[in-house]
Design an enzyme around this catalytic site. Structure first.
Site, PDB file in Angstrom:
ATOM      1  N   SER A 143      40.968 -13.561  41.603  1.00  0.00           N
ATOM      2  CA  SER A 143      40.233 -14.202  42.691  1.00  0.00           C
ATOM      3  C   SER A 143      40.278 -15.715  42.543  1.00  0.00           C
ATOM      4  CB  SER A 143      38.775 -13.742  42.642  1.00  0.00           C
ATOM      5  OG  SER A 143      37.994 -14.491  43.546  1.00  0.00           O
ATOM      6  N   TYR A 157      31.017 -12.633  37.874  1.00  0.00           N
ATOM      7  CA  TYR A 157      32.223 -12.099  38.534  1.00  0.00           C
ATOM      8  C   TYR A 157      33.399 -13.076  38.388  1.00  0.00           C
ATOM      9  CZ  TYR A 157      35.327 -11.062  42.493  1.00  0.00           C
ATOM     10  OH  TYR A 157      36.424 -10.811  43.282  1.00  0.00           O
TER      11      TYR A 157
HETATM   12  P1  NAP Z   1      36.206  -3.131  47.974  1.00  0.00           P
HETATM   13  O1  NAP Z   1      36.543  -3.108  49.421  1.00  0.00           O
HETATM   14  O2  NAP Z   1      34.774  -3.170  47.542  1.00  0.00           O
HETATM   15  O3  NAP Z   1      36.937  -1.885  47.271  1.00  0.00           O
HETATM   16  C1  NAP Z   1      36.797  -1.711  45.894  1.00  0.00           C
HETATM   17  C2  NAP Z   1      37.653  -0.541  45.447  1.00  0.00           C
HETATM   18  O4  NAP Z   1      37.526  -0.422  44.021  1.00  0.00           O
HETATM   19  C3  NAP Z   1      37.211   0.791  46.033  1.00  0.00           C
HETATM   20  O5  NAP Z   1      38.374   1.568  46.234  1.00  0.00           O
HETATM   21  C4  NAP Z   1      36.353   1.387  44.913  1.00  0.00           C
HETATM   22  O6  NAP Z   1      36.317   2.797  44.925  1.00  0.00           O
HETATM   23  C5  NAP Z   1      37.097   0.894  43.701  1.00  0.00           C
HETATM   24  N1  NAP Z   1      36.314   0.836  42.471  1.00  0.00           N
HETATM   25  C6  NAP Z   1      35.170   0.146  42.214  1.00  0.00           C
HETATM   26  N2  NAP Z   1      34.773   0.325  40.948  1.00  0.00           N
HETATM   27  C7  NAP Z   1      35.695   1.174  40.379  1.00  0.00           C
HETATM   28  C8  NAP Z   1      35.830   1.759  39.098  1.00  0.00           C
HETATM   29  N3  NAP Z   1      34.944   1.504  38.117  1.00  0.00           N
HETATM   30  N4  NAP Z   1      36.874   2.582  38.870  1.00  0.00           N
HETATM   31  C9  NAP Z   1      37.767   2.853  39.847  1.00  0.00           C
HETATM   32  N5  NAP Z   1      37.707   2.316  41.075  1.00  0.00           N
HETATM   33  C10 NAP Z   1      36.665   1.495  41.341  1.00  0.00           C
HETATM   34  O7  NAP Z   1      36.884  -4.376  47.236  1.00  0.00           O
HETATM   35  P2  NAP Z   1      38.070  -5.385  47.659  1.00  0.00           P
HETATM   36  O8  NAP Z   1      37.454  -6.542  48.310  1.00  0.00           O
HETATM   37  O9  NAP Z   1      39.185  -4.660  48.303  1.00  0.00           O
HETATM   38  O10 NAP Z   1      38.499  -5.880  46.214  1.00  0.00           O
HETATM   39  C11 NAP Z   1      39.646  -5.426  45.530  1.00  0.00           C
HETATM   40  C12 NAP Z   1      39.946  -6.412  44.422  1.00  0.00           C
HETATM   41  O11 NAP Z   1      40.182  -7.691  45.004  1.00  0.00           O
HETATM   42  C13 NAP Z   1      38.789  -6.605  43.442  1.00  0.00           C
HETATM   43  O12 NAP Z   1      39.297  -6.721  42.120  1.00  0.00           O
HETATM   44  C14 NAP Z   1      38.147  -7.895  43.885  1.00  0.00           C
HETATM   45  O13 NAP Z   1      37.485  -8.549  42.844  1.00  0.00           O
HETATM   46  C15 NAP Z   1      39.367  -8.653  44.359  1.00  0.00           C
HETATM   47  N6  NAP Z   1      39.052  -9.751  45.286  1.00  0.00           N
HETATM   48  C16 NAP Z   1      38.481  -9.499  46.500  1.00  0.00           C
HETATM   49  C17 NAP Z   1      38.180 -10.577  47.326  1.00  0.00           C
HETATM   50  C18 NAP Z   1      37.566 -10.398  48.683  1.00  0.00           C
HETATM   51  O14 NAP Z   1      37.156 -11.401  49.300  1.00  0.00           O
HETATM   52  N7  NAP Z   1      37.468  -9.203  49.206  1.00  0.00           N
HETATM   53  C19 NAP Z   1      38.461 -11.873  46.904  1.00  0.00           C
HETATM   54  C20 NAP Z   1      39.034 -12.082  45.677  1.00  0.00           C
HETATM   55  C21 NAP Z   1      39.346 -11.000  44.877  1.00  0.00           C
HETATM   56  P3  NAP Z   1      35.137   3.633  45.670  1.00  0.00           P
HETATM   57  O15 NAP Z   1      35.398   3.454  47.171  1.00  0.00           O
HETATM   58  O16 NAP Z   1      35.313   5.044  45.247  1.00  0.00           O
HETATM   59  O17 NAP Z   1      33.838   3.015  45.244  1.00  0.00           O
END
Ligand code: NAP
Length: 248
Positions: A143, A157
């Protein structure tokens, strides 16, 4: 060689977009999730309907026994792993550091850091020429928070993503002669469900003006960078990062 990808947290958001794109590019895709099986099945069904192959794999990446089980399922159902996307990540309610307790820190670090390390370990054991593997590539989903620190929201985070970036650099060098490339994608403000965990589902709308491009990003825009880093197009790229942050 058959392309086999495991995407942790492939059921929603950036992981789901990456899974769909990978399926369209000919990967057999293991879609991992921890809670929402229905969401994971929806992604897998979409991939199969589009003519690809996907398999849903439950498991909590922060638990060592679950990680072992995840990789055993991938070995059995999809064959030798060639690509790992360490995407699963969480954050908690927006808070100052002086209000964070140890239990919270342990939860966030367990998923975002320990989980990524355990999955990387299992991937290296399968891909590395040291173990007789045929090589592969790992992308860690980091991130922009790793660079800006997320004051007033979630320094914990942000620090997990800093740790992930350091792992990317170190592991890339450690396995550079063993057929494995390791890179990172730092996402910016992306429209996904993760912001609801911080207590502000519409956070991207509030902060988008901080971005030089004056908009939030879409999960597919992050997925495209991940897929490029995993591809042969990036054959001389390791220990590198792509910032998908609209210029921030
Ligand atoms: P999201 O929509 O909240 O989805 C998170 C995913 O991770 C879901 O599939 C969830 O599964 C799974 N998950 C959570 N905890 C887990 C665990 N302990 N074991 C296995 N799976 C797990 O998140 P996102 O925004 O797509 O984020 C994905 C990645 O991008 C993350 O690493 C996040 O930090 C990074 N990121 C996101 C942003 C942003 O603005 N969105 C920015 C920078 C970085 P369930 O559905 O079963 O809970």
């Amino acid at each position: 060689m058959k392309k086999v990808m495991l995407i942790t947290g492939g059921s929603r958001g950036i992981g789901a977009a990456t899974a769909r794109l990978a399926g369209a590019q000919g990967y057999a895709v293991a879609v991992n999730y921890v809670r929402d099986r229905g969401a994971a099945e929806l992604v897998a069904t979409d991939i199969m309907k589009a003519g690809g192959y996907a398999y849903v794999v439950p498991g909590d990446v922060s638990r060592e026994a679950d990680v072992a089980a995840i990789f055993e399922i991938v070995d059995r159902e999809l064959g030798p792993l060639t690509a790992l996307v360490n995407n699963a990540g969480i954050l908690e309610m927006q808070s100052r550091l002086d209000a964070m307790d140890a239990a919270r820190l342990q939860r966030v670090f367990a998923t975002n850091v320990t989980g990524a390390f355990l999955c990387a370990r299992e991937a290296v054991r399968r891909m590395s020429s040291l173990y007789g593997g045929g090589g592969g590539a790992i992308v860690n989903v980091s991130s922009g928070a790793a660079r800006v620190g997320s004051p007033g929201e979630y320094i914990d985070y942000a620090a997990t993503k800093g740790a992930l970036d350091t792992m990317t650099i170190g592991l890339a060098k450690e396995v550079a002669t063993e057929g494995i490339r390791v890179n990172g994608v730092r996402a910016g403000f992306i429209y996904t469900d993760i912001h609801a965990l911080g207590g502000e589902p519409d956070r991207v709308e509030r902060v988008k003006d901080l971005v030089p491009m004056k908009r939030g990003g879409q999960p597919g825009e992050v997925a495209a960078a991940i897929l490029w880093l995993l591809s042969d197009e990036a054959s001389y790229v390791t220990g590198s990062f792509i910032d998908v942050t609209g210029g921030r």
